[in-house]
Design a protein around this motif. Structure first.
Motif, PDB file in Angstrom:
ATOM      1  N   PRO A  77       0.803  -1.239   0.000  1.00 19.89           N
ATOM      2  CA  PRO A  77       0.000   0.000   0.000  1.00 19.89           C
ATOM      3  C   PRO A  77       0.830   1.280   0.000  1.00 19.89           C
ATOM      4  O   PRO A  77       0.326   2.342  -0.334  1.00 19.89           O
ATOM      5  CB  PRO A  77      -0.828  -0.107   1.288  1.00 19.89           C
ATOM      6  N   TRP A  78       2.098   1.199   0.355  1.00 19.30           N
ATOM      7  CA  TRP A  78       2.961   2.378   0.366  1.00 19.30           C
ATOM      8  C   TRP A  78       3.292   2.869  -1.025  1.00 19.30           C
ATOM      9  O   TRP A  78       3.703   4.002  -1.213  1.00 19.30           O
ATOM     10  CB  TRP A  78       4.244   2.075   1.139  1.00 19.30           C
ATOM     11  N   PHE A  79       3.145   1.977  -2.005  1.00 17.60           N
ATOM     12  CA  PHE A  79       3.419   2.365  -3.392  1.00 17.60           C
ATOM     13  C   PHE A  79       2.138   2.894  -4.017  1.00 17.60           C
ATOM     14  O   PHE A  79       1.079   2.289  -3.906  1.00 17.60           O
ATOM     15  CB  PHE A  79       3.929   1.168  -4.200  1.00 17.60           C
ATOM     16  N   ASN A  80       2.233   4.014  -4.661  1.00 18.39           N
ATOM     17  CA  ASN A  80       1.076   4.606  -5.322  1.00 18.39           C
ATOM     18  C   ASN A  80       1.011   4.118  -6.761  1.00 18.39           C
ATOM     19  O   ASN A  80       1.379   4.823  -7.691  1.00 18.39           O
ATOM     20  CB  ASN A  80       1.161   6.136  -5.282  1.00 18.39           C
ATOM     21  N   SER A  81       0.561   2.898  -6.916  1.00 21.83           N
ATOM     22  CA  SER A  81       0.447   2.341  -8.261  1.00 21.83           C
ATOM     23  C   SER A  81      -1.030   2.163  -8.599  1.00 21.83           C
ATOM     24  O   SER A  81      -1.898   2.202  -7.734  1.00 21.83           O
ATOM     25  CB  SER A  81       1.181   1.006  -8.359  1.00 21.83           C
ATOM     26  N   SER A  82      -1.285   1.948  -9.856  1.00 21.52           N
ATOM     27  CA  SER A  82      -2.671   1.780 -10.286  1.00 21.52           C
ATOM     28  C   SER A  82      -3.211   0.444  -9.776  1.00 21.52           C
ATOM     29  O   SER A  82      -2.470  -0.450  -9.373  1.00 21.52           O
ATOM     30  CB  SER A  82      -2.751   1.818 -11.815  1.00 21.52           C
ATOM     31  N   PHE A  83      -4.507   0.334  -9.819  1.00 17.20           N
ATOM     32  CA  PHE A  83      -5.187  -0.874  -9.352  1.00 17.20           C
ATOM     33  C   PHE A  83      -4.698  -2.099 -10.123  1.00 17.20           C
ATOM     34  O   PHE A  83      -4.340  -3.117  -9.532  1.00 17.20           O
ATOM     35  CB  PHE A  83      -6.702  -0.694  -9.525  1.00 17.20           C
ATOM     36  N   LYS A  84      -4.654  -2.005 -11.454  1.00 21.43           N
ATOM     37  CA  LYS A  84      -4.237  -3.135 -12.286  1.00 21.43           C
ATOM     38  C   LYS A  84      -2.781  -3.513 -12.019  1.00 21.43           C
ATOM     39  O   LYS A  84      -2.442  -4.689 -11.951  1.00 21.43           O
ATOM     40  CB  LYS A  84      -4.444  -2.820 -13.763  1.00 21.43           C
TER      41      LYS A  84
END
Length: 116
Positions: A77-84
């Motif tokens: 969760p610390w990484f701001n990546s897209s859902f996919k």
């Protein structure tokens, strides 16, 4: 009800399943070689001695894998990546963890039973 936000914690759910399964297999290992329950590979089913070793060793490895996957699920969760991207990353991590777990178990069987 199923919510897509829950899928974001796929590796956490899988780690809990691994931990429970590993604990059950450790406490209640299958006594005899069978085709239903336990760590069943060609190498683990060659003899009763191999079978007993592989059941205990695989259950411990499954619990260690569960702990590692759970730690990864806390970090993701610390990484701001897209859902996919997040879902794909979790699936890849689970498959890598499974592959590494099987590799370690098979290697341990070969080391402990070199002449069989």
């Amino acid at each position: 009800m199923f919510n897509l936000d829950n899928v974001m914690y796929l590796s956490a759910f899988i780690s809990i399943v691994f931990l429970i399964t590993g604990f059950i297999m450790y406490r209640f290992p299958p006594k005899k070689i069978n085709y239903l329950y336990g760590y069943r590979t060609n190498s683990s089913m060659k003899s009763q001695e191999r079978w007993n070793f592989s059941q205990k060793y695989s259950s411990v490895q499954m619990m260690f894998t569960a702990i590692k996957l759970f730690i990864v699920s806390l970090i993701l969760p610390w990484f701001n990546s897209s859902f996919k991207t997040n879902i794909l990353f979790q699936i890849v991590i689970v498959f890598i963890a499974l592959g590494f777990m099987f590799y370690k178990i098979e290697k341990a069987i070969k080391i402990n039973f070199p002449n069989e």
